[in-house]
Design an enzyme around this catalytic site. Structure first.
Site, PDB file in Angstrom:
ATOM      1  CD  GLU A 109      -3.014  -1.008   0.175  1.00 44.88           C
ATOM      2  OE1 GLU A 109      -3.043   0.010  -0.540  1.00 44.88           O
ATOM      3  OE2 GLU A 109      -3.826  -1.941   0.050  1.00 44.88           O
ATOM      4  CG  ASP A 166      -5.550  -7.275  -7.784  1.00 48.11           C
ATOM      5  OD1 ASP A 166      -4.467  -7.517  -7.243  1.00 48.11           O
ATOM      6  OD2 ASP A 166      -6.419  -6.529  -7.271  1.00 48.11           O
ATOM      7  CD  GLU A 190     -14.840  -5.053  -1.024  1.00 48.20           C
ATOM      8  OE1 GLU A 190     -13.808  -5.154  -0.344  1.00 48.20           O
ATOM      9  OE2 GLU A 190     -14.839  -4.639  -2.197  1.00 48.20           O
ATOM     10  CD  GLU A 231     -10.364  -1.665  -7.898  1.00 49.60           C
ATOM     11  OE1 GLU A 231      -9.316  -1.503  -7.246  1.00 49.60           O
ATOM     12  OE2 GLU A 231     -11.496  -1.414  -7.440  1.00 49.60           O
TER      13      GLU A 231
END
Length: 903
Positions: free
Chosen positions: A102, A249, A343, A361
């Site tokens: 992150e 991803d 989610e 996204e």
């Protein structure tokens, strides 16, 4: 910190406009805004949210993450003020443990993105004339603070690092972790390489490349897939499921984008190898379902997480437009149903996890699809997103995350990526070229939508472009010819092109699921019709199987006798056949959903009433959709049980004298349930119990079955039929072996002893003279808990899953076990009642997996236990009921832990 987070609104020209910032009054210098309470989120001052808080480092996260967004929105004055605040106020030397992943994508990426647009503005000569690379200096400082995380033998970084003390320092409070996610270790190359190219310091790019090289070498060689989590010391895969969503991803994203930014062919070759595997195993258009890396034809779950919404955008960059349009359309239909993308949601588009933290996204993929196709449809999609944000997420101090998309409840949370990505992509979606003060095509987006200039590919190249030690698989995939950049036309810039792909999917998600074509419509010839209808399908029909093969639909026989249907469009004979296959799967979903709603029946009871049980043993049984309705016959059916010959009951009964006026016991498999019922009824049986042939199956670890009919009129069947799982069935079989004459009561619910014996007292001499009864009473009192479990299940109206037996022991039940516990089966079960046929299961393109056996290991784990149960001596405490229940509870707890660990 709130930029008033801006009022999103539409002008007549369909552009997004953003109001002026509100002096950062609500939260600065905190990391994030808490939009419901209008204050800043400071780590340590608010209740811990677990791993989510690892993104917070007391470094004004949202301000840094939003720097280049301000320039995209043409807020150059605000950008200049924000940069000065970052330079003046932000401290990167905090004694705090943060996520390497992150911090890299949000803070390091934010500083580099801010630096990129700052030097661009300075070159234009109007703004930032005072700027002298201060953001880049901060980025380099942060880069060095992240490097200690790479101190492993593998080169994979630790998942966390202390900004002040590193990893292994006594005061670091980190460095004991052994695992990291693939995306966590594989999403560093863009930022680290950009830092090296900007500064001329090669160490950052070298470390990021080493991590990528290690992951590539550890891929599963036969499938070319990677797992979700990996041991950073040994390189062993910890979680062996693979998909394109959470945990993996951005690893795939960075392989392709590293090629675009750095010009290194090795990254493209790796991406193409992985992409071939994804399209071969994971892509089941329009779905993207996780699989096992060692058994890629076996699905690992029956739900999808929202992070995979980025993948259509990546496919656009790849140039593979058709599946991008298909998956995006499916996701849009889910959004139209729930206002936001949950989610996680199941393969039949029900909510699995209801949260929505305003993830960007889907907006990202919408933007790239519009850029690729020019189809105004995607502007309408963007308009829907903005309207939903304003209507459902807008609060006085910003935009609040959705705690539950079904209820519209909010969470006091606004992640930095909302301003960094969501605002950026929505603005770019509607912005005309003249709205931009720079050419966005000169930049590549990181996974956090930060802007890195493409000219970095020719700057400070200190790293060898080709990894000569790595072998690549030669792939015969003509689709790779379309990889950007190329000299071909990727796809027609024609709105009708995208529309023609979306059309078959427009009803894939609906409030009532897709509507099938009626017989009247069939007779009129209206609407598209597949060559085989779901309601007509029979797995025993060779012609039907051949049609399925042509449509790209595979049939898999499961160990427990059920059948799964899987569609891979790439395996269809033609694109038209693939569309036929998709419609067939949609019909199968609809059929199971309709019958689940129409024919859900509560569980029934099999109560052993003979000596020495006297009604204390109650077994939970599944009902049948035919025969006597026990709920209308309160007294139930009582009789002695007898095993029939042949045991499967699929032909004429050869021991009718023994069966007459008895309740017949038979094994599941080989033929339809209705056929078994007719055969025993003809032999004179007054009822029937079908026992599951799958070792170890139990009603405590799987939702109950509904035994479906055979698609014909079953009014001729008048006796009651019940279904017992293997474990419960063995209790009766063991009792027969021990006591020979065993009498049971088939009823809608357990009866008390007074009712069973109709006011008659149990003879005292049995209790007084039979010494074994003292032990028996103790054992059977333990079984009262089993009886109580049944009654609780009845009162909770637990759903029952329909199964319809077929030749070869096949059946047609489907359900979703991923979120299943015995008390929650009602929310995830699907049934087909009037079929000779089967509904798709865990490996299918569009439906959930069978739930009787939850996981590959479950039957094997219970096998030895069941075998020992078959030798139970009711007089000697070989294995009391308490032990059995303890084992079952352990299984249930294990599944609950799996549920918590999934994402």
């Amino acid at each position: 910190m709130s930029y008033d987070t801006a009022c999103l609104c539409f002008s007549r020209s369909m552009r997004v406009t953003v109001a002026s910032p509100k002096n950062l009054e609500h939260a600065y210098p905190a990391d994030e805004l808490m939009p419901l309470t209008c204050r800043g989120r400071v780590r340590g001052q608010e209740p811990s949210r677990g791993d989510v808080d690892d993104a917070l480092g007391k470094f004004s996260l949202t301000l840094i993450d939003t720097l280049d967004t301000l320039v995209v929105l043409n807020k150059t004055k605000e950008f200049e003020e924000a940069v000065k605040k970052v330079i003046k106020d932000v401290n990167l030397d905090n004694d705090i443990v943060v996520s390497v992943f992150e911090t890299n994508i949000r803070v390091l990426g934010g500083l580099l993105g801010g630096h990129s647009v700052a030097i661009m503005l300075k070159e234009k000569g109007e703004h930032m004339q005072w700027y002298n690379g201060e953001l880049l200096h901060m980025a380099k400082e942060l880069g060095y603070k992240l490097l200690p995380a790479f101190n492993t033998t593998s080169g994979l970084p630790y998942p966390r690092v202390n900004l002040k003390f590193g990893v292994r320092h006594p005061e670091a409070r980190t460095g004991t972790e052994t695992d990291t996610c693939t995306a966590c270790a594989g999403t560093l190359i863009l930022e680290f390489a950009a830092l090296s190219r900007f500064t001329g310091t090669s160490i950052f790019e070298e470390y990021a490349r080493k991590a990528l090289d290690f992951i590539w070498e550890k891929r599963q060689r036969s499938s070319n897939l990677v797992g979700v989590t990996i041991n950073i010391h040994t390189g062993d895969w910890v979680r062996k499921d693979s998909g394109v969503g959470a945990g993996i991803d951005s690893y795939y994203e960075y392989l392709l984008k590293a090629y675009v930014l750095l010009g290194d062919d090795s990254f493209l070759e790796r991406f193409n190898t992985h992409y071939d595997a994804i399209m071969r195993y994971i892509s089941q258009p329009p779905l993207l379902l996780d699989v096992h890396i060692h058994k890629p034809m076996l699905n690992a779950r029956t739900w999808m997480d929202s992070l995979l919404a980025f993948f259509p955008g990546l496919q656009v960059l790849k140039g593979d437009i058709r599946p991008a349009i298909e998956t995006h359309e499916m996701l849009y239909q889910v959004i139209k149903k729930h206002n936001f993308l949950p989610e996680a949601f199941t393969t039949d588009f029900r909510v699995h996890w209801a949260q929505h933290p305003l993830r960007p996204e889907f907006a990202e993929s919408t933007y790239f699809l519009y850029k690729a196709t020019g189809d105004p449809y995607y502007l309408e999609v963007g308009k829907t997103l903005i309207e939903n944000l304003n209507k459902y997420a807008r609060v006085p101090c910003g935009f609040a995350a959705m705690k539950d998309v079904r209820t519209g409840s909010h969470e006091d949370r606004m992640d930095s990526f909302f301003l960094a990505e969501m605002f950026k992509y929505l603005y770019l979606l509607f912005a005309d070229k003249e709205d931009m003060i720079f050419d966005i095509e000169d930049y590549i987006f990181t996974t956090e939508a930060h802007l890195l200039p493409l000219w970095l590919s020719t700057t400070n190249q200190t790293i060898s472009k080709k990894n000569t030690t790595t072998e690549y698989t030669e792939l015969d995939d003509s689709n790779f010819d379309w990889t950007c950049p190329n000299t071909q036309i990727l796809f027609p810039n024609d709105p009708m092109f995208a529309q023609s792909i979306r059309e078959p999917l427009k009803n894939v998600v609906d409030k009532s699921c897709p509507r099938g074509i009626s017989r009247a419509e069939e007779s009129l010839g209206s609407g598209p019709k597949p060559p085989l209808r779901a309601r007509d399908f029979m797995a025993s029909n060779p012609e039907h199987l051949e049609i399925l093969k042509k449509m790209g639909v595979s049939l898999i026989h499961l160990k427990d006798g059920r059948v799964q249907l899987v569609q891979h469009a790439v395996q269809a004979a033609s694109s038209l056949d693939a569309e036929d296959g998709l419609r067939f799967m949609q019909e199968m979903i609809e059929l199971s959903s309709q019958q689940q709603k129409e024919q859900q029946l509560p569980p029934r009871a099999v109560q052993i009433v003979s000596h020495p049980f006297f009604g204390r043993v109650v077994l939970t049984a599944g009902p049948a959709q035919f025969g006597m309705d026990l709920s209308k016959h309160k007294s139930g059916t009582r009789g002695f049980v007898v095993t029939i010959k042949p045991y499967n009951g699929c032909s004429e009964i050869t021991n009718p004298e023994a069966v007459k006026e008895k309740i017949a016991l038979m094994q599941r498999g080989q033929c339809m349930f209705a056929e078994k019922a007719r055969n025993i009824q003809k032999a004179g049986a007054i009822g029937g119990i079908v026992i599951d042939d799958n070792e170890g199956s139990s009603s405590d670890t799987a939702p109950l079955f509904q035994m479906a009919g055979d698609g014909k009129n079953t009014d001729d069947i008048t006796i009651p039929m019940l279904f017992l799982f293997n474990k419960e069935g063995n209790i009766i079989l063991d009792a027969i072996r021990e006591y020979e004459a065993v009498e049971v009561l088939l009823s809608d619910k357990a009866k008390d002893r007074a009712t069973i014996f109709k006011g008659k007292m149990i003879p005292n001499y049995i209790i007084d003279s039979n010494l074994e009864m003292e032990n028996m009473d103790q054992k059977l009192s333990e079984n009262d808990s089993h009886k109580q479990n049944f009654e609780e299940a009845s009162s909770a109206s637990q759903d029952v899953v329909a199964v319809s037996e077929e030749p070869e022991g096949e059946s047609s039940d489907v359900t979703d076990p991923d979120s299943l516990s015995p008390a929650h089966a009602d929310s995830d079960s699907v049934s087909i009642s009037d079929q000779d046929s089967y509904t798709p299961g865990t490996d299918e393109a569009s439906t959930p997996e069978p739930a009787s056996m939850q996981g590959d290991s479950q039957p094997q784990e219970q096998k030895t236990e069941t075998e020992s149960n078959s030798k139970v001596n009711w007089d000697n405490k070989v294995q009391p009921m308490e032990s059995i229940l303890a084992d079952w509870n352990e299984d249930i707890e294990a599944f609950e832990m799996m549920e918590k660990d999934e994402l």
